[in-house]
Design a protein around this motif. Structure first.
Motif, PDB file in Angstrom:
ATOM      1  N   VAL A  45      -5.694  -2.234  -0.073  1.00 47.86           N
ATOM      2  CA  VAL A  45      -4.748  -1.669  -1.234  1.00 47.86           C
ATOM      3  C   VAL A  45      -4.913  -0.296  -1.629  1.00 47.86           C
ATOM      4  O   VAL A  45      -4.072   0.513  -1.756  1.00 47.86           O
ATOM      5  CB  VAL A  45      -4.831  -2.812  -2.058  1.00 47.86           C
ATOM      6  CG1 VAL A  45      -3.947  -2.306  -3.357  1.00 47.86           C
ATOM      7  CG2 VAL A  45      -4.522  -3.849  -1.633  1.00 47.86           C
ATOM      8  N   GLU A  46      -6.342   0.267  -1.802  1.00 46.68           N
ATOM      9  CA  GLU A  46      -6.496   1.466  -2.380  1.00 46.68           C
ATOM     10  C   GLU A  46      -6.293   2.487  -1.493  1.00 46.68           C
ATOM     11  O   GLU A  46      -5.725   3.486  -1.694  1.00 46.68           O
ATOM     12  CB  GLU A  46      -7.981   1.441  -2.886  1.00 46.68           C
ATOM     13  CG  GLU A  46      -8.245   0.881  -4.088  1.00 46.68           C
ATOM     14  CD  GLU A  46      -9.770   0.633  -4.357  1.00 46.68           C
ATOM     15  OE1 GLU A  46     -10.054   0.486  -5.537  1.00 46.68           O
ATOM     16  OE2 GLU A  46     -10.897   0.784  -3.621  1.00 46.68           O
ATOM     17  N   ALA A  72      -2.586   2.778  -1.585  1.00 44.81           N
ATOM     18  CA  ALA A  72      -2.241   3.206  -3.101  1.00 44.81           C
ATOM     19  C   ALA A  72      -2.587   4.740  -3.093  1.00 44.81           C
ATOM     20  O   ALA A  72      -1.669   5.526  -3.617  1.00 44.81           O
ATOM     21  CB  ALA A  72      -2.830   2.533  -4.142  1.00 44.81           C
ATOM     22  N   LEU A 107      -1.551   4.011 -11.677  1.00 44.62           N
ATOM     23  CA  LEU A 107      -2.459   3.368 -10.939  1.00 44.62           C
ATOM     24  C   LEU A 107      -1.571   1.967 -10.499  1.00 44.62           C
ATOM     25  O   LEU A 107      -1.507   1.498  -9.448  1.00 44.62           O
ATOM     26  CB  LEU A 107      -3.890   3.151 -11.411  1.00 44.62           C
ATOM     27  CG  LEU A 107      -4.922   2.554 -10.639  1.00 44.62           C
ATOM     28  CD1 LEU A 107      -4.989   3.417  -9.457  1.00 44.62           C
ATOM     29  CD2 LEU A 107      -6.035   2.543 -11.713  1.00 44.62           C
ATOM     30  N   ARG A 108      -1.127   1.450 -11.654  1.00 38.79           N
ATOM     31  CA  ARG A 108      -0.370   0.316 -11.746  1.00 38.79           C
ATOM     32  C   ARG A 108       0.918   0.267 -10.679  1.00 38.79           C
ATOM     33  O   ARG A 108       0.951  -0.637  -9.875  1.00 38.79           O
ATOM     34  CB  ARG A 108       0.050   0.038 -12.815  1.00 38.79           C
ATOM     35  CG  ARG A 108       0.688  -1.430 -13.002  1.00 38.79           C
ATOM     36  CD  ARG A 108       1.206  -1.672 -14.634  1.00 38.79           C
ATOM     37  NE  ARG A 108       0.109  -1.837 -15.529  1.00 38.79           N
ATOM     38  CZ  ARG A 108      -0.496  -2.947 -15.898  1.00 38.79           C
ATOM     39  NH1 ARG A 108      -0.008  -4.047 -15.392  1.00 38.79           N
ATOM     40  NH2 ARG A 108      -1.478  -2.921 -16.745  1.00 38.79           N
ATOM     41  N   ARG A 151      -0.613   0.473  -6.919  1.00 38.41           N
ATOM     42  CA  ARG A 151      -1.015  -0.600  -6.472  1.00 38.41           C
ATOM     43  C   ARG A 151       0.162  -1.530  -6.059  1.00 38.41           C
ATOM     44  O   ARG A 151       0.236  -2.385  -5.043  1.00 38.41           O
ATOM     45  CB  ARG A 151      -1.918  -1.329  -7.489  1.00 38.41           C
ATOM     46  CG  ARG A 151      -3.286  -0.727  -7.331  1.00 38.41           C
ATOM     47  CD  ARG A 151      -4.282  -1.609  -8.437  1.00 38.41           C
ATOM     48  NE  ARG A 151      -5.459  -0.864  -8.562  1.00 38.41           N
ATOM     49  CZ  ARG A 151      -6.288  -1.008  -7.930  1.00 38.41           C
ATOM     50  NH1 ARG A 151      -6.435  -1.730  -6.935  1.00 38.41           N
ATOM     51  NH2 ARG A 151      -7.501  -0.439  -8.181  1.00 38.41           N
ATOM     52  N   GLN A 152       1.236  -1.630  -6.881  1.00 39.40           N
ATOM     53  CA  GLN A 152       2.225  -2.665  -6.778  1.00 39.40           C
ATOM     54  C   GLN A 152       2.946  -2.265  -5.400  1.00 39.40           C
ATOM     55  O   GLN A 152       3.303  -3.023  -4.579  1.00 39.40           O
ATOM     56  CB  GLN A 152       3.037  -2.381  -8.024  1.00 39.40           C
ATOM     57  CG  GLN A 152       4.577  -3.271  -7.970  1.00 39.40           C
ATOM     58  CD  GLN A 152       4.230  -4.518  -8.007  1.00 39.40           C
ATOM     59  OE1 GLN A 152       3.127  -4.986  -8.550  1.00 39.40           O
ATOM     60  NE2 GLN A 152       4.853  -5.436  -7.503  1.00 39.40           N
ATOM     61  N   ARG A 176       0.937  -3.043  -2.425  1.00 34.85           N
ATOM     62  CA  ARG A 176       0.971  -4.710  -1.977  1.00 34.85           C
ATOM     63  C   ARG A 176       2.198  -4.940  -1.333  1.00 34.85           C
ATOM     64  O   ARG A 176       2.259  -5.672  -0.525  1.00 34.85           O
ATOM     65  CB  ARG A 176       0.713  -5.263  -3.094  1.00 34.85           C
ATOM     66  CG  ARG A 176      -0.722  -5.280  -4.169  1.00 34.85           C
ATOM     67  CD  ARG A 176      -1.318  -6.455  -4.427  1.00 34.85           C
ATOM     68  NE  ARG A 176      -2.608  -6.327  -4.863  1.00 34.85           N
ATOM     69  CZ  ARG A 176      -3.699  -6.595  -4.454  1.00 34.85           C
ATOM     70  NH1 ARG A 176      -3.784  -7.019  -3.098  1.00 34.85           N
ATOM     71  NH2 ARG A 176      -4.801  -6.157  -5.016  1.00 34.85           N
ATOM     72  N   ASP A 212      -7.694  -6.991  -0.453  1.00 35.36           N
ATOM     73  CA  ASP A 212      -8.921  -6.562  -0.953  1.00 35.36           C
ATOM     74  C   ASP A 212     -10.278  -6.039  -0.197  1.00 35.36           C
ATOM     75  O   ASP A 212     -11.315  -6.114  -0.624  1.00 35.36           O
ATOM     76  CB  ASP A 212      -9.317  -7.574  -1.836  1.00 35.36           C
ATOM     77  CG  ASP A 212      -8.279  -7.715  -2.936  1.00 35.36           C
ATOM     78  OD1 ASP A 212      -7.681  -6.847  -3.621  1.00 35.36           O
ATOM     79  OD2 ASP A 212      -7.869  -9.089  -3.215  1.00 35.36           O
TER      80      ASP A 212
END
Lengths: 244, 345
Positions: free
Chosen positions: A98-99, A102, A112-113, A116-117, A120, A133
């Protein structure tokens, strides 16, 4: 995205006197997939590097629409909407999947939020959400390649340059990749340049082909046209180079 | 509980327990040891913020500790002491006498400002070039401290600094420092910087501004060093520029490298484990000498064994004892919700 085009005009690249690319010109339109093919060492990766700023062309110009981006740094070119994958996978191995994805949005300035959204959601689209993860370094080779493509897409690019996206994949994996890539130009309004040695993949995926050999363009046009060009057959398709 | 919370508890709880133990035992030596540990923890965490996330070793860190120490010492010193301790001080500064807490904060800010100015051109460098230039920077800062007599009293000891650092203050600062370092690592800048550490070419190709990311971490790292230095100054109350040079650099670096620079957990673990081993060996050395077991006195046991421990750790685990996973993901904690896949397996 607007209907811009990525134009490479007579680009040459020299490495200490050796001419790796010799006045290559090509155009990628939004919504199309252009295949870049040629024997090993013909300059395909160098051309991608020259577009994305990892290598500075000695002459020639790279433009998005009317804007020249030739001398810009890789970072600025990425922010102009050109992202890429690498011939040897280059993931951020210690970061989670994810990172990794992102990071592209973070570099563009998203929170950041939000990043990440977006990541995903993209991972769900590419059937990679189970690995979200996990550390990227722990993935198998085929999944690493797919994560790298997703990472390039996360910045919502106008042009995506893929350097051998199917290398090291088995037939099932590369068929799945083909299906995914084929939808992208229309669904995300982007232009794609693909380098690959898998001729069956290239022939099925690409709308147009551009062939280079020893740094020079030796043919371009539709798949059918290129396939029948004598110079191409001689330099490339007729030899054993067709197998990866 | 999620992994972040577990990690935060694990990196701050040891400090809290240490303070409680020191309060209960109420031994002057133990309190001093615990205070030193907390200050070292701030310094190590500061170094972790830059070195851990960027992957670039910085030798200059202790130089910024010196800036924080001298800044706070000078601006908090009572005027009557200044004429003795700093006879050459600029007249404009002779009347300045701030509260120690304000002085410490300013010490951190000044260290950060100096870092912000000197570091910008350095942040384009990677690998060996970056390490060597940071070493050169340490030498420059040291030379300035030795020769700027007006504010440092030159190579001589500066004395008369206000005693203001208690164990509680140092411990509170260490707890905030640990939370801050973990927050930074998981922040936007922290994630991108770790991406750069893994692969500079790929990070540039997604649009990461490499020098700016490193610079931000460097400035925060110097702020930590400045605060740590100021706390130390108001704890030890007299020191010379030699306090901020190679010896201290290697102690702080050793703690970080042994613990694991890539993780905040590793930095905290390094501080506690190295301090424990160091003090244990020192007590052993003292006991051996007291018992008169050998004809001559035993010296240097502590340093030699510590160096050996460092060699062994680095051979067996080049990334330090806690290499990759923070405490929160290090083990499958029984009270945590089950996850499908844990990171880094």
């Amino acid at each position: 995205m607007s209907n811009r085009r990525l134009r490479i005009n007579e680009v040459s690249v020299e490495f200490s006197g050796l001419r790796a690319l010799d006045k290559v010109s090509l155009t990628i339109e939004t919504g199309e997939i252009l295949g870049l093919i040629g024997p090993n060492g013909s300059g395909k990766t160098t051309l991608v590097n020259a577009i994305t700023g990892q290598v500075r062309p000695s002459t020639g110009a790279v433009c998005i629409g009317d804007e020249e981006i030739t001398a810009l740094s890789p970072r600025r070119i990425a922010l102009k909407g050109i992202t890429r994958s690498f011939q040897q996978v280059r993931l951020f191995n210690d970061l989670s999947v994810v990172e990794n994805v992102a990071a592209t949005s973070l570099a563009k300035g998203l929170s950041l939020r939000a990043a990440r959204q977006t990541a995903r959601e993209l991972l769900v689209d590419f059937n990679l959400s189970d690995f979200g993860d996990m550390a990227a370094g722990a993935l198998n080779h085929g999944d690493k390649r797919r994560v790298e493509i997703v990472r390039a897409l996360a910045g919502d690019p106008s042009f995506l340059l893929l350097d051998e996206p199917a290398a090291g994949m088995n037939e099932t994996e590369s068929d799945a990749l083909l299906a995914t890539l084929a939808e992208l130009p229309a669904s995300r309004a982007l232009g794609i340049l693909v380098i690959d040695h898998d001729m069956s993949l290239i022939m099925r995926l690409c709308h147009r082909l551009h062939v280079i050999s020893s740094g020079k363009t030796i043919g371009e046009g539709s798949v059918e046209t290129v396939r029948s060009l004598p110079a191409v057959v001689e330099a490339y398709l007729g030899t054993s180079e067709t197998s990866p | 509980m999620n992994r972040h919370l577990v990690t935060l508890i694990c990196i701050t709880l040891p400090v809290v327990l240490l303070v409680i133990a020191a309060e209960l035992i109420d031994d002057r030596l133990l309190t001093r040891l615990a205070t030193t540990l907390c200050i070292n923890m701030i310094l190590v965490l500061g170094l972790q913020i830059f070195t851990g996330n960027s992957g670039i070793l910085s030798f200059a860190h202790i130089g910024f500790m010196g800036i924080g120490a001298y800044t706070s010492a000078v601006i908090t010193m009572p005027a009557r002491l200044k004429s003795m301790a700093l006879p050459e001080l600029y007249p404009i500064m002779q009347g300045v006498q701030l509260d120690p807490l304000v002085g410490m904060a300013i010490g951190g800010v000044v260290a950060a400002l100096v870092a912000a100015i000197v570091a910008y051109p350095l942040m384009r460098l990677s690998d060996a070039a970056a390490v060597i230039t940071s070493f050169a920077l340490l030498m420059i800062l040291h030379t300035i401290m030795v020769h700027w007599s007006e504010v440092t009293n030159g190579p001589r000891t500066l004395f008369g600094i206000v005693e203001a650092t208690t164990l509680q203050l140092a411990a509170a600062a260490a707890v905030v420092a640990a939370i801050g370092a973990y927050w930074f690592k998981e922040s936007r800048v922290g994630i991108l910087l770790r991406a750069v550490r893994n692969d500079e070419v790929a990070a540039a190709a997604i649009g990461a501004h490499i020098p700016l990311l490193r610079w931000r971490a460097y400035v925060l790292s110097a702020f930590y060093a400045g605060i740590g230095g100021a706390l130390w100054a108001h704890f030890i109350t007299s020191f010379s520029p030699n306090a901020f040079y190679l010896r201290e650099t290697f102690v702080i670096l050793g703690m970080l490298v042994i613990g694991g620079p890539a993780t905040v957990s590793g930095a905290v673990f390094g501080v506690f484990s190295v301090t424990a081993v160091f003090e244990g060996l020192r007590a052993l050395e003292k006991a051996i000498n007291a018992a008169d077991l050998f004809s001559s006195t035993v010296v240097g046991l502590t340093e030699i064994i510590l160096a050996l421990v460092m060699l062994i750790v680095l051979i067996l685990r080049p990334g330090g004892i806690i290499e990759r996973n923070e405490f929160g993901t290090l083990a499958r904690w029984p009270f945590m919700k089950k996850q499908n896949s844990s990171r880094g397996e």
